[in-house]
Write a protein that holds these residues in place. Structure first.
Motif, short mmCIF file in Angstrom:
data_model
loop_
_atom_site.label_atom_id
_atom_site.label_comp_id
_atom_site.label_asym_id
_atom_site.label_seq_id
_atom_site.Cartn_x
_atom_site.Cartn_y
_atom_site.Cartn_z
N THR A 113 68.25 26.93 96.90
CA THR A 113 67.77 26.39 98.17
C THR A 113 67.46 27.50 99.15
O THR A 113 66.40 27.51 99.76
N SER A 114 68.34 28.47 99.28
CA SER A 114 68.08 29.53 100.25
C SER A 114 67.00 30.47 99.75
O SER A 114 66.23 30.99 100.55
N ILE A 115 66.92 30.71 98.47
CA ILE A 115 65.89 31.58 97.92
C ILE A 115 64.52 30.94 98.09
O ILE A 115 63.56 31.60 98.47
N GLU A 116 64.43 29.64 97.85
CA GLU A 116 63.16 28.95 98.02
C GLU A 116 62.71 29.00 99.48
O GLU A 116 61.54 29.25 99.77
N GLN A 117 63.63 28.77 100.40
CA GLN A 117 63.29 28.82 101.82
C GLN A 117 62.86 30.23 102.21
O GLN A 117 61.90 30.41 102.95
N GLU A 118 63.57 31.22 101.69
CA GLU A 118 63.23 32.60 101.99
C GLU A 118 61.86 32.96 101.41
O GLU A 118 61.06 33.63 102.06
N ALA A 119 61.58 32.48 100.20
CA ALA A 119 60.29 32.76 99.57
C ALA A 119 59.14 32.12 100.36
O ALA A 119 58.09 32.75 100.54
N LYS A 120 59.34 30.91 100.84
CA LYS A 120 58.30 30.25 101.65
C LYS A 120 58.06 31.01 102.94
O LYS A 120 56.91 31.20 103.35
N ALA A 121 59.13 31.45 103.58
CA ALA A 121 58.98 32.21 104.82
C ALA A 121 58.29 33.54 104.56
O ALA A 121 57.42 33.96 105.33
N GLN A 122 58.64 34.18 103.46
CA GLN A 122 58.01 35.46 103.10
C GLN A 122 56.53 35.26 102.80
O GLN A 122 55.70 36.05 103.23
N GLU A 123 56.20 34.20 102.09
CA GLU A 123 54.80 33.90 101.77
C GLU A 123 53.99 33.64 103.05
O GLU A 123 52.87 34.13 103.19
N ALA A 124 54.56 32.90 103.97
CA ALA A 124 53.87 32.61 105.23
C ALA A 124 53.64 33.90 106.02
O ALA A 124 52.56 34.12 106.58
N ALA A 125 54.64 34.78 106.05
CA ALA A 125 54.50 36.05 106.76
C ALA A 125 53.45 36.93 106.08
O ALA A 125 52.65 37.58 106.76
N ASP A 126 53.43 36.92 104.75
CA ASP A 126 52.42 37.70 104.02
C ASP A 126 51.01 37.21 104.32
O ASP A 126 50.10 38.01 104.53
N LYS A 127 50.84 35.89 104.34
CA LYS A 127 49.52 35.32 104.65
C LYS A 127 49.07 35.70 106.06
O LYS A 127 47.91 36.03 106.28
N LYS A 128 49.99 35.66 106.99
CA LYS A 128 49.67 35.99 108.38
C LYS A 128 49.24 37.46 108.49
O LYS A 128 48.25 37.77 109.15
N ARG A 129 50.00 38.34 107.83
CA ARG A 129 49.64 39.76 107.85
C ARG A 129 48.28 39.99 107.18
O ARG A 129 47.46 40.78 107.66
N TRP A 130 48.02 39.32 106.08
CA TRP A 130 46.77 39.46 105.34
C TRP A 130 45.58 39.00 106.20
O TRP A 130 44.56 39.67 106.27
N MET A 131 45.74 37.86 106.88
CA MET A 131 44.66 37.35 107.73
C MET A 131 44.40 38.31 108.89
O MET A 131 43.25 38.56 109.25
N LYS A 132 45.44 38.85 109.46
CA LYS A 132 45.28 39.80 110.56
C LYS A 132 44.55 41.04 110.07
O LYS A 132 43.64 41.55 110.73
N PHE A 133 44.92 41.53 108.89
CA PHE A 133 44.27 42.69 108.31
C PHE A 133 42.79 42.42 108.07
O PHE A 133 41.93 43.23 108.40
N LEU A 134 42.49 41.25 107.49
CA LEU A 134 41.09 40.91 107.22
C LEU A 134 40.27 40.83 108.49
O LEU A 134 39.14 41.32 108.54
N LYS A 135 40.82 40.19 109.52
CA LYS A 135 40.10 40.09 110.79
C LYS A 135 39.82 41.47 111.36
O LYS A 135 38.72 41.73 111.86
N GLN A 136 40.79 42.36 111.30
CA GLN A 136 40.59 43.71 111.82
C GLN A 136 39.59 44.48 110.96
O GLN A 136 38.72 45.17 111.48
#
Length: 150
Positions: A113-136
């Motif tokens: 349960t905690s690993i899945e929640q952590e993985a989802k949060a990590q994935e969301a953070a990765d997507k946000k960083r990737w989108m910011k990088f692409l925009k820049q």
């Protein structure tokens, strides 16, 4: 119970490592309902993963245990309420709080349960960083959030 005894018991509750060697109570009354806590924790911990239907039950149990722990600790913190307790009753209260802490630790350490929640949060953070990088990189947004280019 005398003031110094109350403070001594509160210190035991807050002591680092208080749960080392502590047992999870067989039964405990939580929010007016008797719960077979040891059996519940053992049943959940013996599975490799927590099924989706059980996750809600586990989260609800953790929430109720935290609430019960807080109420019991507040009984010790409240000088007037603690004065009505004997030292032996205070010790029982402390043991029950430590038992609740032990059960919470066991439930918190459930891997999936905690690993899945952590993985989802990590994935969301990765997507946000990737989108910011692409925009820049594409010049659509600079560091100030304005349109780039001119």
């Amino acid at each position: 119970m005398r003031e110094f005894e109350r403070k001594q018991l509160l210190e035991r509750v807050e002591r680092e490592g208080a749960t080392l060697g502590a047992d999870i109570p067989d039964e405990i009354e939580v929010q007016g309902e008797t719960v077979e806590l040891h059996q519940f924790v053992f049943e959940i911990k013996r599975r490799d993963t927590v099924p989706p239907g059980e996750r809600e039950r586990v989260e609800e149990a953790k929430k109720n245990l935290r609430r019960e722990r807080l109420q019991r600790k507040q009984r010790l913190e409240d000088e007037a309420e603690a004065a009505d307790l004997t030292f032996a009753e205070g010790e029982e209260l402390v043991e029950s709080i430590i038992g609740i802490d032990r059960a919470l630790e066991a439930l918190q350490s459930l891997g999936p349960t905690s690993i899945e929640q952590e993985a989802k949060a990590q994935e969301a953070a990765d997507k946000k960083r990737w989108m910011k990088f692409l925009k820049q990189a594409l010049g659509r947004e600079d560091d100030t959030g304005k349109r780039g280019g001119y």
